[in-house]
Design a protein around this motif. Structure first.
Motif, PDB file in Angstrom:
ATOM      1  N   GLU A   1      44.531  26.674  36.754  1.00  0.00           N
ATOM      2  CA  GLU A   1      44.694  27.924  36.029  1.00  0.00           C
ATOM      3  C   GLU A   1      45.072  27.725  34.564  1.00  0.00           C
ATOM      4  O   GLU A   1      45.121  28.687  33.794  1.00  0.00           O
ATOM      5  N   LEU A   2      45.323  26.456  34.160  1.00  0.00           N
ATOM      6  CA  LEU A   2      45.453  26.183  32.730  1.00  0.00           C
ATOM      7  C   LEU A   2      44.170  26.583  32.001  1.00  0.00           C
ATOM      8  O   LEU A   2      44.205  27.063  30.866  1.00  0.00           O
ATOM      9  N   ALA A   3      43.032  26.379  32.672  1.00  0.00           N
ATOM     10  CA  ALA A   3      41.759  26.766  32.060  1.00  0.00           C
ATOM     11  C   ALA A   3      41.668  28.276  31.900  1.00  0.00           C
ATOM     12  O   ALA A   3      41.140  28.777  30.901  1.00  0.00           O
ATOM     13  N   THR A   4      42.183  29.008  32.873  1.00  0.00           N
ATOM     14  CA  THR A   4      42.188  30.473  32.774  1.00  0.00           C
ATOM     15  C   THR A   4      43.058  30.929  31.603  1.00  0.00           C
ATOM     16  O   THR A   4      42.652  31.782  30.794  1.00  0.00           O
ATOM     17  N   ALA A   5      44.262  30.366  31.512  1.00  0.00           N
ATOM     18  CA  ALA A   5      45.159  30.736  30.426  1.00  0.00           C
ATOM     19  C   ALA A   5      44.545  30.414  29.069  1.00  0.00           C
ATOM     20  O   ALA A   5      44.656  31.198  28.118  1.00  0.00           O
ATOM     21  N   ARG A   6      43.885  29.275  28.991  1.00  0.00           N
ATOM     22  CA  ARG A   6      43.263  28.882  27.722  1.00  0.00           C
ATOM     23  C   ARG A   6      42.074  29.783  27.386  1.00  0.00           C
ATOM     24  O   ARG A   6      41.928  30.240  26.250  1.00  0.00           O
ATOM     25  N   GLN A   7      41.216  30.046  28.367  1.00  0.00           N
ATOM     26  CA  GLN A   7      40.014  30.839  28.118  1.00  0.00           C
ATOM     27  C   GLN A   7      40.353  32.247  27.649  1.00  0.00           C
ATOM     28  O   GLN A   7      39.681  32.796  26.771  1.00  0.00           O
TER      29      GLN A   7
ATOM     30  N   ASP B   1      28.131  41.381  38.743  1.00  0.00           N
ATOM     31  CA  ASP B   1      27.177  41.888  37.746  1.00  0.00           C
ATOM     32  C   ASP B   1      27.564  43.304  37.313  1.00  0.00           C
ATOM     33  O   ASP B   1      27.460  43.648  36.129  1.00  0.00           O
ATOM     34  N   ALA B   2      28.047  44.102  38.246  1.00  0.00           N
ATOM     35  CA  ALA B   2      28.435  45.478  37.918  1.00  0.00           C
ATOM     36  C   ALA B   2      29.628  45.520  36.965  1.00  0.00           C
ATOM     37  O   ALA B   2      29.783  46.482  36.209  1.00  0.00           O
ATOM     38  N   LEU B   3      30.466  44.471  36.976  1.00  0.00           N
ATOM     39  CA  LEU B   3      31.586  44.432  36.037  1.00  0.00           C
ATOM     40  C   LEU B   3      31.103  44.492  34.592  1.00  0.00           C
ATOM     41  O   LEU B   3      31.790  45.041  33.722  1.00  0.00           O
ATOM     42  N   SER B   4      29.915  43.929  34.330  1.00  0.00           N
ATOM     43  CA  SER B   4      29.400  43.913  32.956  1.00  0.00           C
ATOM     44  C   SER B   4      29.027  45.309  32.469  1.00  0.00           C
ATOM     45  O   SER B   4      28.864  45.518  31.267  1.00  0.00           O
ATOM     46  N   ARG B   5      28.905  46.252  33.378  1.00  0.00           N
ATOM     47  CA  ARG B   5      28.572  47.632  33.016  1.00  0.00           C
ATOM     48  C   ARG B   5      29.782  48.555  33.127  1.00  0.00           C
ATOM     49  O   ARG B   5      29.637  49.774  33.168  1.00  0.00           O
ATOM     50  N   SER B   6      30.984  47.978  33.192  1.00  0.00           N
ATOM     51  CA  SER B   6      32.194  48.783  33.365  1.00  0.00           C
ATOM     52  C   SER B   6      33.202  48.442  32.281  1.00  0.00           C
ATOM     53  O   SER B   6      33.121  47.388  31.642  1.00  0.00           O
ATOM     54  N   PRO B   7      34.190  49.305  32.087  1.00  0.00           N
ATOM     55  CA  PRO B   7      35.252  49.007  31.117  1.00  0.00           C
ATOM     56  C   PRO B   7      36.344  48.108  31.674  1.00  0.00           C
ATOM     57  O   PRO B   7      37.311  47.795  30.965  1.00  0.00           O
ATOM     58  N   LEU B   8      36.219  47.683  32.921  1.00  0.00           N
ATOM     59  CA  LEU B   8      37.258  46.848  33.521  1.00  0.00           C
ATOM     60  C   LEU B   8      37.340  45.501  32.800  1.00  0.00           C
ATOM     61  O   LEU B   8      36.323  44.890  32.467  1.00  0.00           O
ATOM     62  N   ARG B   9      38.559  45.053  32.588  1.00  0.00           N
ATOM     63  CA  ARG B   9      38.776  43.710  32.038  1.00  0.00           C
ATOM     64  C   ARG B   9      38.789  42.728  33.201  1.00  0.00           C
ATOM     65  O   ARG B   9      39.569  42.873  34.145  1.00  0.00           O
ATOM     66  N   TYR B  10      37.929  41.728  33.122  1.00  0.00           N
ATOM     67  CA  TYR B  10      37.858  40.720  34.186  1.00  0.00           C
ATOM     68  C   TYR B  10      38.531  39.437  33.720  1.00  0.00           C
ATOM     69  O   TYR B  10      38.167  38.868  32.684  1.00  0.00           O
ATOM     70  N   VAL B  11      39.534  38.979  34.475  1.00  0.00           N
ATOM     71  CA  VAL B  11      40.180  37.697  34.237  1.00  0.00           C
ATOM     72  C   VAL B  11      39.711  36.758  35.333  1.00  0.00           C
ATOM     73  O   VAL B  11      40.069  36.923  36.506  1.00  0.00           O
ATOM     74  N   GLY B  12      38.870  35.806  34.955  1.00  0.00           N
ATOM     75  CA  GLY B  12      38.291  34.896  35.927  1.00  0.00           C
ATOM     76  C   GLY B  12      39.187  33.705  36.184  1.00  0.00           C
ATOM     77  O   GLY B  12      39.482  32.919  35.273  1.00  0.00           O
ATOM     78  N   ASN B  13      39.622  33.557  37.417  1.00  0.00           N
ATOM     79  CA  ASN B  13      40.467  32.426  37.799  1.00  0.00           C
ATOM     80  C   ASN B  13      39.623  31.242  38.230  1.00  0.00           C
ATOM     81  O   ASN B  13      38.399  31.324  38.289  1.00  0.00           O
TER      82      ASN B  13
END
Length: 536
Positions: free
Chosen positions: A436-442, A33-45
């Motif tokens: 991880e094809l889904a990650t690459a696509r997303q 949840d804290a990621l949504s308040r930060s400038p960090l880019r999140y890549v969800g695997n």
């Protein structure tokens, strides 16, 4: 309310993180949840081991610490294979996992979902450093400490755990301003001087350049030293890119060929830079030096761990600079270049007698399709084994720990830093990373995945057939990889050996994820020593 999760992400930003990889879980929700308040880019695997491999790939191409965020218990444990590879290849990954609430730590209460009596113990033998924080005020210092340890030679993964209630609880810590400075490992002057004396006195000096040269960005210093000494340079599989492949002094990387093993053994002084002279670099322990070994290594524990040597502990770049200031430049008489030509001609003649035209052409076509500067990631597959010896530039593989399924998730992580990126797998290894094809696509990542489909675990098929006359457990049912990729919304191409170069070049230029499937039964060149035969 600002909470412990905010302190984690604020600290990561302060330390210089830009992209994080991971998979959320119940105990880690405060962190995500804290990621949504930060400038960090999140890549969800899609799996935690995929996230660990992705963080590894990202750290390799950026040279920076890459955070990996996961949850407790099963989620944390699934990262172990990826962290083992990062440890073996000296890759700075920062694993951050949630934990059950503090009241249950150590099994004092029991009954928590995902609970392990000592989760941290599962990681102690894999990573460089572990810590469990127990309050929000500990988070900045704990993460800064871990960050610095990840970068300190030898680089490697670290592990920090934060309990669920600390992540969700209020944080009275002021806004974080954390930074670390990692000094280079300075070699001892008297040892460098002795190494220079040995090299100056050598009649047949040879250099074996490992991954430590690349990690230290010491390529220019190595080229200068080899030129001054007129010394041939062999690069290890992990040291690709340490020395120009087509240079007249480049003896390339045919370490599994006995001609190269003998070439190294015959040196009166062998300078080993940034390699522990482990199993692969020593041609499965068949290397037996007859001269003096000088070993330059930033990892103190690897000095003389496999062969007696003059051990020079220090950063490869600093050591090579010191040697360059001390050794005498030799006249170019052509002898070293001639010895390199003789070696490579002998290797080539041996390959020519094995009927391997298809394999050599496939690898040549892959190389021709890949633009200069494009990163490539290789699984433990026959074409990957060829690349260890014959790929002319930098490459990344799982040859540190040797696990399957590394290439595509790691390439996804690298592509998050900027593509295009190439991944190469066999059909067996590809099955590990399909999610991880889904990650690459997303995330629209420019990663091209070449899957060489030979119907099984090809290298194990060869090993077992050579050792026992038959292979067991190596033949695999597998999907239609083209149709499967397209079901993820990822374009796919069914290729042939004749069309492979064009198919790959088109895929790499597409600007997004793409799968290229090559049905082909490739063979390894005949080894001069069958790995692990004595244990079979």
């Amino acid at each position: 309310m600002r909470n412990g999760g905010d302190v984690v992400v604020e600290t990561l930003v302060s330390l210089g993180a830009e992209t994080v990889f991971g998979v959320p879980g119940q105990h880690a929700l405060g962190l995500f949840d804290a990621l949504s308040r930060s400038p960090l880019r999140y890549v969800g695997n899609r799996t935690e081991v995929g996230a660990a491999f992705a963080a590894d790939g990202h750290a390799r191409v950026t040279g920076r610490v890459t955070p990996l965020l996961v949850s407790t218990g099963p989620g944390a444990l699934q990262t172990l294979a990826g962290l083992q590879e990062a440890a073996s290849a000296s890759v700075p990954v920062l694993g951050i996992a949630s934990q059950i609430p503090r009241a249950g730590l150590g099994g004092r209460r029991g009954g928590y979902l995902h609970e392990l009596a000592d989760q941290r113990a599962s990681f102690r033998d894999v990573v460089k450093h572990t810590r469990v924080v127990r309050s929000a005020s500990q988070i900045p210092s704990a993460l800064a400490e871990a960050w610095e340890i990840a970068l300190r030679a030898p680089r490697g993964p670290v592990w920090v755990e934060v309990p669920q209630d600390v992540l969700l609880g209020p944080a009275g810590v002021p806004p974080v301003s954390a930074s670390v400075a990692v000094p280079a490992s300075v070699p001892r002057a008297e040892v460098v001087a002795e190494a220079a004396r040995l090299l100056d006195a050598a009649g047949r000096p040879v250099v074996l350049a490992g991954g430590g040269v690349v990690r230290a960005s010491a390529q220019a210093e190595l080229l200068e030293l080899a030129s001054k000494l007129r010394a041939p340079v062999v690069t290890t599989f992990g040291g690709k890119g340490a020395f120009p492949w087509e240079h007249p002094l480049s003896a390339q990387s045919w370490l599994e060929d006995s001609h190269t093993t003998e070439f190294l053994a015959a040196a009166d002084v062998l300078l080993v830079v940034g390699s522990g002279l482990g199993e692969l670099s020593s041609n499965y322990r068949t290397f037996a030096p007859r001269g003096t070994v000088v070993q330059v290594e930033a990892d103190l524990g690897k000095l003389e761990s496999n062969y007696p040597a003059l051990g020079v502990h220090g950063d490869a770049r600093l050591v090579l600079r010191g040697l360059n200031s001390l050794v005498r430049a030799r006249a170019a008489d052509g002898r070293a270049e001639g010895a390199v030509r003789e070696l490579l001609d002998a290797v080539r003649e041996r390959l020519d007698g094995q009927g391997l035209a298809l394999e050599r052409q496939v690898l040549a076509d892959v190389r021709a399709a890949v633009p200069d500067g494009v990163e490539s990631f290789w699984d433990m597959t026959i074409l990957g084994y060829w690349a260890w010896s014959a790929w002319p530039g930098p490459m990344h593989s799982a040859q540190g720990a040797g696990g399957l399924g590394y290439a595509f998730p790691a390439a996804v992580g690298a592509a998050a830093a900027g593509g295009p990126v190439l991944a190469v797998s066999g059909d067996g290894g590809a099955m590990y990373g399909l999610a991880e094809l889904a990650t690459a696509r997303q995330h629209g990542l420019a990663v091209t995945w070449l899957v060489v489909d030979d119907g099984g675990y090809g290298i194990l098929r060869e090993y077992m057939t050579d050792a026992f006359g038959k292979a067991t457990g190596t033949e695999l049912a597998r999907p239609d990889f083209v149709a499967l990729a397209e079901s993820f919304g990822v374009p796919a191409t069914l290729s042939t050996p004749e069309s492979l170069r064009g198919d790959l070049a088109k895929a790499l230029a597409s600007g997004g994820p793409h799968v290229v499937v090559l049905p082909a039964l490739l063979r390894m060149f005949a080894p001069t020593h069958l790995p692990h035969l004595e244990e079979l």
